[in-house]
Design a protein around this motif. Sequence first.
Motif, PDB file in Angstrom:
ATOM      1  N   ILE A  20       6.809  28.445  68.083  1.00 49.00           N
ATOM      2  CA  ILE A  20       7.752  28.705  67.002  1.00 49.00           C
ATOM      3  C   ILE A  20       9.075  28.098  67.443  1.00 49.00           C
ATOM      4  O   ILE A  20       9.644  28.528  68.449  1.00 49.00           O
ATOM      5  CB  ILE A  20       7.922  30.205  66.721  1.00 49.00           C
ATOM      6  N   PHE A  21       9.555  27.088  66.733  1.00 49.14           N
ATOM      7  CA  PHE A  21      10.751  26.385  67.169  1.00 49.14           C
ATOM      8  C   PHE A  21      11.783  26.369  66.055  1.00 49.14           C
ATOM      9  O   PHE A  21      11.497  26.707  64.900  1.00 49.14           O
ATOM     10  CB  PHE A  21      10.422  24.965  67.644  1.00 49.14           C
ATOM     11  N   ASP A  22      13.008  25.950  66.397  1.00 52.65           N
ATOM     12  CA  ASP A  22      14.129  26.085  65.463  1.00 52.65           C
ATOM     13  C   ASP A  22      14.021  25.149  64.262  1.00 52.65           C
ATOM     14  O   ASP A  22      14.102  25.572  63.116  1.00 52.65           O
ATOM     15  CB  ASP A  22      15.458  25.834  66.186  1.00 52.65           C
ATOM     16  N   TYR A  23      13.869  23.842  64.522  1.00 51.90           N
ATOM     17  CA  TYR A  23      13.963  22.861  63.435  1.00 51.90           C
ATOM     18  C   TYR A  23      12.703  22.011  63.391  1.00 51.90           C
ATOM     19  O   TYR A  23      12.308  21.409  64.398  1.00 51.90           O
ATOM     20  CB  TYR A  23      15.177  21.935  63.640  1.00 51.90           C
ATOM     21  N   GLY A  24      12.077  21.924  62.235  1.00 53.91           N
ATOM     22  CA  GLY A  24      10.911  21.082  62.073  1.00 53.91           C
ATOM     23  C   GLY A  24       9.836  21.761  61.264  1.00 53.91           C
ATOM     24  O   GLY A  24      10.081  22.750  60.562  1.00 53.91           O
ATOM     25  N   GLU A  25       8.604  21.250  61.382  1.00 57.50           N
ATOM     26  CA  GLU A  25       7.533  21.743  60.518  1.00 57.50           C
ATOM     27  C   GLU A  25       6.178  21.494  61.161  1.00 57.50           C
ATOM     28  O   GLU A  25       6.011  20.601  61.989  1.00 57.50           O
ATOM     29  CB  GLU A  25       7.598  21.057  59.153  1.00 57.50           C
ATOM     30  N   VAL A  26       5.184  22.329  60.756  1.00 57.29           N
ATOM     31  CA  VAL A  26       3.801  22.221  61.224  1.00 57.29           C
ATOM     32  C   VAL A  26       2.890  22.271  60.004  1.00 57.29           C
ATOM     33  O   VAL A  26       3.122  23.057  59.071  1.00 57.29           O
ATOM     34  CB  VAL A  26       3.444  23.368  62.205  1.00 57.29           C
ATOM     35  N   GLU A  27       1.840  21.427  60.023  1.00 58.18           N
ATOM     36  CA  GLU A  27       0.842  21.422  58.950  1.00 58.18           C
ATOM     37  C   GLU A  27      -0.552  21.392  59.562  1.00 58.18           C
ATOM     38  O   GLU A  27      -0.798  20.677  60.538  1.00 58.18           O
ATOM     39  CB  GLU A  27       1.023  20.212  58.030  1.00 58.18           C
ATOM     40  N   ASP A  28      -1.479  22.185  59.009  1.00 59.86           N
ATOM     41  CA  ASP A  28      -2.871  22.216  59.463  1.00 59.86           C
ATOM     42  C   ASP A  28      -3.792  21.650  58.386  1.00 59.86           C
ATOM     43  O   ASP A  28      -3.601  21.918  57.183  1.00 59.86           O
ATOM     44  CB  ASP A  28      -3.307  23.653  59.783  1.00 59.86           C
ATOM     45  N   TYR A  29      -4.799  20.884  58.817  1.00 58.28           N
ATOM     46  CA  TYR A  29      -5.784  20.275  57.930  1.00 58.28           C
ATOM     47  C   TYR A  29      -7.189  20.524  58.479  1.00 58.28           C
ATOM     48  O   TYR A  29      -7.359  20.915  59.640  1.00 58.28           O
ATOM     49  CB  TYR A  29      -5.554  18.764  57.825  1.00 58.28           C
ATOM     50  N   THR A  30      -8.182  20.289  57.648  1.00 60.21           N
ATOM     51  CA  THR A  30      -9.573  20.351  58.083  1.00 60.21           C
ATOM     52  C   THR A  30     -10.125  18.935  58.218  1.00 60.21           C
ATOM     53  O   THR A  30      -9.953  18.108  57.316  1.00 60.21           O
ATOM     54  CB  THR A  30     -10.425  21.143  57.084  1.00 60.21           C
ATOM     55  N   ILE A  31     -10.773  18.666  59.364  1.00 63.78           N
ATOM     56  CA  ILE A  31     -11.435  17.389  59.621  1.00 63.78           C
ATOM     57  C   ILE A  31     -12.943  17.614  59.553  1.00 63.78           C
ATOM     58  O   ILE A  31     -13.468  18.538  60.204  1.00 63.78           O
ATOM     59  CB  ILE A  31     -11.064  16.843  61.013  1.00 63.78           C
ATOM     60  N   GLN A  32     -13.647  16.784  58.759  1.00 60.20           N
ATOM     61  CA  GLN A  32     -15.105  16.869  58.676  1.00 60.20           C
ATOM     62  C   GLN A  32     -15.704  15.595  59.272  1.00 60.20           C
ATOM     63  O   GLN A  32     -15.316  14.479  58.913  1.00 60.20           O
ATOM     64  CB  GLN A  32     -15.563  17.026  57.227  1.00 60.20           C
ATOM     65  N   PHE A  33     -16.656  15.777  60.205  1.00 56.74           N
ATOM     66  CA  PHE A  33     -17.276  14.646  60.875  1.00 56.74           C
ATOM     67  C   PHE A  33     -18.610  14.307  60.201  1.00 56.74           C
ATOM     68  O   PHE A  33     -19.438  15.204  59.976  1.00 56.74           O
ATOM     69  CB  PHE A  33     -17.519  14.969  62.358  1.00 56.74           C
ATOM     70  N   VAL A  34     -18.836  13.012  59.868  1.00 59.48           N
ATOM     71  CA  VAL A  34     -20.089  12.579  59.254  1.00 59.48           C
ATOM     72  C   VAL A  34     -20.654  11.409  60.055  1.00 59.48           C
ATOM     73  O   VAL A  34     -19.938  10.725  60.798  1.00 59.48           O
ATOM     74  CB  VAL A  34     -19.897  12.169  57.782  1.00 59.48           C
ATOM     75  N   GLU A  35     -21.968  11.184  59.908  1.00 56.23           N
ATOM     76  CA  GLU A  35     -22.621  10.075  60.576  1.00 56.23           C
ATOM     77  C   GLU A  35     -22.228   8.761  59.919  1.00 56.23           C
ATOM     78  O   GLU A  35     -22.006   8.702  58.706  1.00 56.23           O
ATOM     79  CB  GLU A  35     -24.145  10.237  60.511  1.00 56.23           C
ATOM     80  N   ASP A  36     -22.150   7.685  60.704  1.00 52.71           N
ATOM     81  CA  ASP A  36     -21.918   6.358  60.165  1.00 52.71           C
ATOM     82  C   ASP A  36     -23.276   5.766  59.802  1.00 52.71           C
ATOM     83  O   ASP A  36     -23.961   5.163  60.613  1.00 52.71           O
ATOM     84  CB  ASP A  36     -21.212   5.473  61.202  1.00 52.71           C
ATOM     85  N   ASN A  37     -23.679   5.999  58.550  1.00 55.26           N
ATOM     86  CA  ASN A  37     -24.986   5.521  58.108  1.00 55.26           C
ATOM     87  C   ASN A  37     -24.881   4.251  57.280  1.00 55.26           C
ATOM     88  O   ASN A  37     -25.812   3.899  56.542  1.00 55.26           O
ATOM     89  CB  ASN A  37     -25.696   6.613  57.305  1.00 55.26           C
ATOM     90  N   ASN A  38     -23.743   3.578  57.432  1.00 55.12           N
ATOM     91  CA  ASN A  38     -23.483   2.324  56.727  1.00 55.12           C
ATOM     92  C   ASN A  38     -23.412   2.488  55.217  1.00 55.12           C
ATOM     93  O   ASN A  38     -23.331   1.499  54.491  1.00 55.12           O
ATOM     94  CB  ASN A  38     -24.543   1.264  57.076  1.00 55.12           C
ATOM     95  N   ALA A  39     -23.493   3.712  54.748  1.00 54.69           N
ATOM     96  CA  ALA A  39     -23.315   3.927  53.319  1.00 54.69           C
ATOM     97  C   ALA A  39     -21.843   3.781  52.983  1.00 54.69           C
ATOM     98  O   ALA A  39     -20.977   4.198  53.747  1.00 54.69           O
ATOM     99  CB  ALA A  39     -23.815   5.321  52.938  1.00 54.69           C
ATOM    100  N   THR A  40     -21.552   3.196  51.871  1.00 54.81           N
ATOM    101  CA  THR A  40     -20.163   2.975  51.465  1.00 54.81           C
ATOM    102  C   THR A  40     -19.878   3.716  50.180  1.00 54.81           C
ATOM    103  O   THR A  40     -20.761   3.901  49.339  1.00 54.81           O
ATOM    104  CB  THR A  40     -19.879   1.480  51.275  1.00 54.81           C
TER     105      THR A  40
END
Length: 1001
Positions: free
Chosen positions: A645-665
């Motif tokens: 917890i700090f004086d000046y600034g900001e924090v943001e949280d996101y969700t990361i989803q990992f998928v296989e690289d199946n060459n599908a586009t």
Amino acid sequence: MNRLQTHPNTTKKLSALLFILLPILLFAQDNYYWSDDQRIELTTDQQLVSVELNRKLTAAELADLSNQKDLKIIDYQKVSQRLLIDFSKEINLQSVATTLRLDDQHIRQLSHGLRLSDGFPLWLTDQVVFKLHRSTSLNTIKNQFIDQIKSIKNAPFGDYQIIQLNDVKDALPIANELLAQQLADWAHPDFYAEKTKHVDPLYGDQFQLNSTGQNVDGYISVVDVDCNAPEAWTVTKGDLNMIIAVIDDGVEAHEDLVMPNGNSALVAGYTPFSNGDGSPGLDGAHGQSCAGIISAAHNDIGVRGIAPNVKTMPINIFAGEETISQIANGFNFARINGAAVLSNSWGYSTCEAQFDVLNQAIANAANNGRDGKGCLITFASGNSYGNCVEYPANLSTVIGVGAVTNRGLRSDYSNYGNTLDLVAPSNGAAGVRTIDRMGSDGYTRGNYALDFGGTSAACPVVSGVAALLLSAYPNLTAQEATAILYNTAKDIGASGRDVEYGYGIVDAAAALRAAGSGEAIGYCSSQGNSVRDEWIGEVRLGDFVNISGAAGYSDFTDQVITVQKGNTYNLSITPQYSADAYPDAFRVWIDYNQNEIFEANELVFEEGLTSQTVSGQITIPTTVSGSTRMRVALKFEAFPEACEIFDYGEVEDYTIQFVEDNNATCETPTNLAVELLEERSAVLSWSAVSGATAYDMLIRAQGGDWISFDAVSGTSIQLINFSVGTIYEFSVRSICVDGQVSTFSNNFPFEYVEETDAADYCDANAAASQYQWIDLIELNEIVNATGDNGGYADFTDQVATIQRGATETIYISKGPNTSYVFHWTIYIDYNQNEIFESEELIVKGESDSNDVLYAEFDVPTDAPSGQTRLRVLMKYNDAANPCGEFEYGEVEDYTVNVRAIGSNHQKVQSPNAIALADQIVKDAPTIELFPNPTSDFVRLRNVPLSTSVTLRLLDARGQLVRSIDDWNGRDVDMYGLADGCYFLDVQMVDGKVVLPFVISR
């Protein structure tokens, strides 16, 4: 057709009187203060008076005052030489000395008492507490208020300052002015307010440690309504070096407050009011009993404490006349001197109060105590039978504790609500056994209290459990330890967290098991306390874009960023600044191992110090799967930590989803197109993409901010309210079945143009307009402030939307300032035949006012849809016809767009409309704008804040400079605007006013 009405206080003339009154207005009594970014409303109680004396009163004088009829001495504060009096009737300050039969020379100053919205009383002192903004200095403040300030000093233990005033009446205005001029991060008067020891007359017992069904005071305990202390003692009875601060009315040596070696368990304490050592006063016993519940020794002498091996630090905040800042100093002392847990069985008997100086001291301990890991802070919820948790127990930085009986039900006196966190056993049926002061000085003539209770007895139970947890696992942060206590509590009442029991009864054994097993305990907290100057404006990762405002902390975990294992993605973070740019540092973590802890090897990006967009690349490991959290942090002048917890600034949280690289586009949409429709609407479309389940669309006016429409189900979207002549652009991306998204398409530009035949309306104009002209027309979207246009002006490029069947309001005014009577006639060509007919006259009236006038008119329910002409005529001496020339005045033409009434629109009826001949003028709200002229901000007074208020700042030509939706009463900043004339358009549910002002530096 309705009469003209006037806003008498919406003057366009800058009178000399304003400049004379400006210093008076600046230091007039404000009936509010700011704390925790909230405007705390106050009312003046004319019956309550604070009398600050030049000398101490004698016993005879006090006796004389006490015997006076209809006069009640609330408190006589000998050290501060202050009398707090309830006169039982309203009293003028000038008559106080006579009523009290005191010489004027004995009274230093007087002030009325104040009350919060729930009636809780506050008393002003001659001090203001504030935290200096990083961009200013104490000398700046001294020079700004040189006639009001006696001295400025740093607080003894905290990182804030204290102003000593010459006059107590300046406390509220100066505190608010420090914030208005951005000289302080927070500021408020150093109030005196009565504290409450949370004691219940029934009092309590020790079934809180181990409830086996025993009979206590005639009540059979329900089995396991306890904190499971014996089970926890098999792991630890507390760290011999741990300190718990009991912030109360003092603690002294006792036969049952000893360490295992027999030495006293007390360490050096503090009394903020007198700079003493924390010992109790003559009437102090409450803190002693609280300390016994926490740490009474297991020595077979009396009772047992939950954490018998820890040390006790007494902080006495009930020594006398403590102001809010002195109480804050008690917390600062405890933090600086090594306390790990701060136990508070007291509070203020109000749920409405907020005091930044105390909030900050508590937050500083919670975030920065224990060498940066944070202290655990407990507060009793209160004993006032209320459905809200009292202050400060309702703060997010503390654990708010309520009480349950040995029968497992909420004690009826125990305050409850959304901010209640935990409960612990106390009285309400049976009572609690604990220590008392030795001998006859305490509650009893013995050394032990047999019936202590209230939320005062519940709070130290949680404090003791917290001490056991931190003793066994000292590396836990405060956030981690708090999460463990919440997640392991015995859930009673409704399933999950509820308003009656919070997370449930604190469970020491379960908390120790969870901490020892390494089970997930929830992500730690992190945020910036102030985003007034800088914040995270945009985060991009690959094709993912999130544009956001200032919040300190934002939980964007509902936004899923899909990434492929083994791929590399571009990352960029763009800071935003309200004014000056500051050097900031940036960090990003991804919890790859999904253990809800951001570890050192999960720091994936950092850069600083800069005020520009930062960018880099992140390569996703091939070994990850599922989804996890990404944390983005921006901090002023230093790298942020993942849990900080700090004086000046900001924090943001996101969700990361990992998928296989199946060459599908997931292909990007093509064939973007726009179909322009009537009434400034358009359909935006694109071709379908195989495998796409939805589409994200961005649109903006070129050079402006993007507006997003997420997960559009089809391949088109219809939008309204385009501006004629503005160039727009939009872009689209696909959302595919496997959670992938495509890149956004190239921006597709378009311009909304309406092709209409040239109208053939009759001419109308005034021969001479240099003496009086139309200087303001407002109707919905039209806001046009002008000067002399030579008798006629064609403003038909300005369009206002009106609705069939609705009652609309038009605002008009004339300039310059004279007392001549001018007649106003206003027409709308409803049937669109390019003729102004008598039944199309919507306003007719006369006035000599130079203020802003307004008139209401009813739009016919059968009026054809589409655009048509609005004509405004202002003529000297009599009413003007819609066509032809007249001598003095002016004519202006505009366009209105008639639309069908919306489903949620309610027609405003005017059953009490008065004929124009009656010449009755209706006053609008008396809204004042000051200072005027100004250099960097303006304030508004008398705006009814009980309704939604929108502010629009306009330049001298009537062009929109900026708007403020849901304005909350704060000052309006003029930073970055050039000198000149401006208008502030104040829009309310029941009307609007336009206030002119000048910026001059």
